[in-house]
Motif scaffolding. Structure first.
Motif, mmCIF file in Angstrom:
data_model
loop_
_atom_site.group_PDB
_atom_site.id
_atom_site.type_symbol
_atom_site.label_atom_id
_atom_site.label_comp_id
_atom_site.label_asym_id
_atom_site.label_seq_id
_atom_site.Cartn_x
_atom_site.Cartn_y
_atom_site.Cartn_z
ATOM 1 N N GLY A 170 0.855 -1.245 -0.344
ATOM 2 C CA GLY A 170 -0.128 -0.170 0.156
ATOM 3 C C GLY A 170 0.863 0.515 0.071
ATOM 4 N N SER A 171 0.101 2.708 -0.308
ATOM 5 C CA SER A 171 0.748 3.268 -0.887
ATOM 6 C C SER A 171 0.342 4.595 -0.719
ATOM 7 C CB SER A 171 1.554 3.667 -2.073
ATOM 8 O OG SER A 171 2.607 4.705 -2.128
ATOM 9 N N CYS A 172 0.321 6.225 0.171
ATOM 10 C CA CYS A 172 0.119 7.338 0.210
ATOM 11 C C CYS A 172 0.462 8.172 -0.085
ATOM 12 C CB CYS A 172 -0.595 7.260 1.143
ATOM 13 S SG CYS A 172 -1.688 6.426 2.275
ATOM 14 N N ILE A 173 0.020 8.387 -0.839
ATOM 15 C CA ILE A 173 0.888 10.384 -1.440
ATOM 16 C C ILE A 173 0.146 11.462 0.175
ATOM 17 C CG2 ILE A 173 1.166 12.209 -3.243
ATOM 18 C CD1 ILE A 173 2.236 9.466 -3.352
ATOM 19 N N LEU A 174 1.042 12.618 0.224
ATOM 20 C CA LEU A 174 0.455 13.340 1.348
ATOM 21 C C LEU A 174 1.013 14.686 0.743
ATOM 22 C CD1 LEU A 174 1.133 10.781 3.091
ATOM 23 C CD2 LEU A 174 0.243 12.136 4.730
ATOM 24 N N LYS A 175 -0.451 15.787 1.257
ATOM 25 C CA LYS A 175 0.023 17.204 0.564
ATOM 26 C C LYS A 175 -0.609 17.918 1.639
ATOM 27 C CE LYS A 175 -0.629 15.984 -4.661
ATOM 28 N NZ LYS A 175 -0.569 16.404 -5.267
ATOM 29 N N SER A 176 -0.582 18.776 1.978
ATOM 30 C CA SER A 176 -1.104 20.268 2.363
ATOM 31 C C SER A 176 -1.692 20.834 1.611
ATOM 32 C CB SER A 176 -0.240 21.536 2.227
ATOM 33 O OG SER A 176 -0.168 22.782 3.366
ATOM 34 N N LEU A 177 -3.378 20.283 1.787
ATOM 35 C CA LEU A 177 -4.605 21.213 1.195
ATOM 36 C C LEU A 177 -5.372 21.334 2.057
ATOM 37 C CD1 LEU A 177 -4.573 17.820 -1.293
ATOM 38 C CD2 LEU A 177 -4.041 19.805 -1.574
ATOM 39 N N LYS A 178 -6.648 22.348 1.801
ATOM 40 C CA LYS A 178 -7.412 22.595 2.376
ATOM 41 C C LYS A 178 -9.143 21.434 2.893
ATOM 42 C CE LYS A 178 -6.968 27.463 1.713
ATOM 43 N NZ LYS A 178 -7.511 28.795 0.843
ATOM 44 N N LYS A 179 -8.460 21.138 1.859
ATOM 45 C CA LYS A 179 -10.058 19.701 2.458
ATOM 46 C C LYS A 179 -9.321 18.126 1.482
ATOM 47 C CE LYS A 179 -13.621 22.560 2.174
ATOM 48 N NZ LYS A 179 -15.440 22.945 0.830
ATOM 49 N N GLY A 180 -9.841 17.434 2.827
ATOM 50 C CA GLY A 180 -9.691 16.581 2.051
ATOM 51 C C GLY A 180 -9.233 15.620 3.215
ATOM 52 N N ILE A 181 -9.406 13.552 2.613
ATOM 53 C CA ILE A 181 -9.026 12.846 4.272
ATOM 54 C C ILE A 181 -7.331 13.285 5.085
ATOM 55 C CG2 ILE A 181 -8.903 10.435 4.657
ATOM 56 C CD1 ILE A 181 -10.294 9.934 1.914
ATOM 57 N N CYS A 182 -7.413 13.151 5.827
ATOM 58 C CA CYS A 182 -5.879 14.045 6.360
ATOM 59 C C CYS A 182 -5.482 13.532 7.452
ATOM 60 C CB CYS A 182 -5.714 15.304 6.684
ATOM 61 S SG CYS A 182 -7.783 15.720 8.794
ATOM 62 N N VAL A 183 -4.335 13.662 8.118
ATOM 63 C CA VAL A 183 -3.889 12.808 8.969
ATOM 64 C C VAL A 183 -3.509 13.689 10.338
ATOM 65 C CG1 VAL A 183 -1.659 12.730 10.197
ATOM 66 C CG2 VAL A 183 -1.968 11.720 7.549
ATOM 67 N N ALA A 328 3.446 -0.624 18.741
ATOM 68 C CA ALA A 328 2.010 -0.052 17.897
ATOM 69 C C ALA A 328 1.703 1.634 17.970
ATOM 70 C CB ALA A 328 0.794 -1.056 18.475
ATOM 71 N N HIS A 329 1.890 1.767 16.746
ATOM 72 C CA HIS A 329 2.055 3.812 15.782
ATOM 73 C C HIS A 329 0.605 3.286 16.000
ATOM 74 C CE1 HIS A 329 5.629 3.426 16.927
ATOM 75 N NE2 HIS A 329 6.456 2.833 16.034
ATOM 76 N N LEU A 330 0.342 4.449 16.233
ATOM 77 C CA LEU A 330 -1.541 4.858 15.977
ATOM 78 C C LEU A 330 -1.646 6.537 15.180
ATOM 79 C CD1 LEU A 330 -4.704 4.815 18.247
ATOM 80 C CD2 LEU A 330 -4.307 7.241 17.129
ATOM 81 N N VAL A 331 -2.539 6.078 14.513
ATOM 82 C CA VAL A 331 -3.024 7.524 13.176
ATOM 83 C C VAL A 331 -4.708 7.871 13.652
ATOM 84 C CG1 VAL A 331 -2.180 8.726 11.313
ATOM 85 C CG2 VAL A 331 -0.825 6.554 12.039
ATOM 86 N N ASN A 332 -4.341 8.520 13.868
ATOM 87 C CA ASN A 332 -5.560 9.836 14.200
ATOM 88 C C ASN A 332 -6.170 9.917 12.427
ATOM 89 O OD1 ASN A 332 -7.710 12.359 15.369
ATOM 90 N ND2 ASN A 332 -8.932 10.416 14.264
ATOM 91 N N ILE A 333 -7.476 9.567 11.508
ATOM 92 C CA ILE A 333 -7.181 9.603 10.605
ATOM 93 C C ILE A 333 -8.685 10.472 9.856
ATOM 94 C CG2 ILE A 333 -7.055 9.226 7.674
ATOM 95 C CD1 ILE A 333 -5.020 6.904 7.923
ATOM 96 N N LYS A 334 -9.092 11.521 9.930
ATOM 97 C CA LYS A 334 -10.013 12.197 9.687
ATOM 98 C C LYS A 334 -10.551 12.896 8.315
ATOM 99 C CE LYS A 334 -10.734 16.398 12.384
ATOM 100 N NZ LYS A 334 -10.855 16.337 13.640
ATOM 101 N N ILE A 335 -12.204 13.261 8.298
ATOM 102 C CA ILE A 335 -12.212 14.404 6.663
ATOM 103 C C ILE A 335 -12.025 15.577 7.000
ATOM 104 C CG2 ILE A 335 -13.930 15.009 5.795
ATOM 105 C CD1 ILE A 335 -13.302 12.639 4.638
ATOM 106 N N LYS A 336 -11.589 16.421 6.792
ATOM 107 C CA LYS A 336 -11.237 18.290 6.802
ATOM 108 C C LYS A 336 -11.977 18.524 6.204
ATOM 109 C CE LYS A 336 -7.107 19.774 5.525
ATOM 110 N NZ LYS A 336 -5.938 20.314 5.901
#
Length: 336
Positions: A170-183, A328-336
């Motif tokens: 699996g792979s993810c691309i991260l960018k600085s954006l105003k809206k989306g599925i965020c960390v 164990a590492h935890l990430v809170n992923i949400k819609i902003k």
């Protein structure tokens, strides 16, 4: 900027967005309930290569290519990639990503590597050190069995507590954006060792680390399990999930309604011989970058906790009779 919350948790004030994702899965994984969510299915365990290890490297490249495509990003626009796998010296990542020419930082957290890599990629964007970052993680059943247990040719008998290493990436691309599925937040785990030494019972080894990290996160953020649509662990399987419930309920925390495990989601255990469920770096990675991201897009979930777990063992440590520490590492992923 990054902000510390409580003792162990980091808040991402700008909340980097997962702008693209890609998943690759093998033949056995495609026989499970998540087939329609995977971007690419590789029915040949060698993926046209000479070895399983070379095939795993191909998986990483294919997952990254799909994530780049989905995010409308060229490889030369990516400032850094954080990647890891289960192979010695992370050769699945280094050999698989070499052709992209992206600045590379290898990661190793055993099966927690997807969460670790996602945290690092998000931190790079949040800090301003990268405009665009990527993370990639993979595993391969045959290469993992050869390294950690027995080559497939031995025909070794698997115990009921054993898990099936997922062939996938699996792979993810991260960018600085105003809206989306965020960390939004992340909790970096601490190493836990409660004396488990059975390499065929990874769930029991990793459950204590998962319990510790989740409890730290909930305490730091003053939230409860009911505040999240799902709490997803990486690859505890059936044995580890039950152990996690017991450990948390001893401290008054019940996550049974919110919890699911990638190792239980990816296979249909009633007709697939995977014993306690799935495992491996590619387990959490491929499920996150397929089914879970699809759930976000379709509005099924808006706020989740993604917690990948890892058994910090090696053939050397196991051969010397050492216990199996876990993380164990935890990430809170949400819609902003």
């Amino acid at each position: 900027m990054l902000k510390r919350t409580g003792a162990y948790t980091i808040e991402f004030e700008n909340q980097p967005v997962i702008a693209g994702w890609g998943s690759v899965a093998g033949k056995k994984e495609a026989e499970g309930p998540l087939k329609k969510y995977f971007d690419k299915i590789i029915y040949d365990s060698y993926d046209g290569c000479d070895t399983f290890e070379q095939a795993e490297s191909m998986f990483q490249g294919e997952a990254l290519e799909k994530a780049l495509e989905r995010s409308k990003t060229h490889a030369n626009e990516v400032d850094c990639v954080f990647a890891g796998d289960l192979l010695n010296q992370c050769i699945g990542s280094s050999f698989g990503l070499m052709k992209f020419g992206i600045p590379y930082l290898g990661q190793y957290g055993a099966c927690s590597t997807m969460a670790q890599s996602l945290i690092m990629a998000a931190a790079a964007v949040e800090s301003g050190g990268a405009e665009i970052s990527a993370c990639v993680t993979s595993s391969h059943f045959a290469s993992a069995e050869r390294q950690y247990r027995f080559p497939l040719e031995y025909g070794g008998v698997r115990t009921p507590t054993a898990q099936w290493t997922v062939t996938g990436a699996g792979s993810c691309i991260l960018k600085s954006l105003k809206k989306g599925i965020c960390v939004a937040r992340a909790t970096v785990g601490r190493i836990v060792d409660l004396g488990v030494s059975d390499a065929n019972n990874m769930g029991a080894a990793m459950a204590p680390a998962a319990a510790q990290t989740l409890e730290c996160y909930l305490e730091d953020t003053k939230t409860s399990p009911e505040d999240y649509d799902m709490i997803i662990t990486g690859d505890l399987g059936e044995v580890g999930s039950k152990s996690l419930y017991d450990l948390l309920e001893r401290d008054g925390i019940n996550i049974r309604k919110q919890h699911n495990d990638c190792g239980l989601m990816i296979f249909e255990r009633s007709n697939q011989d995977v014993h306690s469920g799935g495992s491996g770096c590619g387990c959490a990675a491929s499920v996150l970058c397929s089914k879970i991201m699809d759930d976000f897009q379709n509005g099924i979930v808006q706020n989740i906790l993604f917690m990948a777990t890892g058994a910090l063992m090696s053939p050397t440590s196991s051969g010397q009779g050492a216990n199996i520490p876990s993380i164990a590492h935890l990430v809170n992923i949400k819609i902003k």
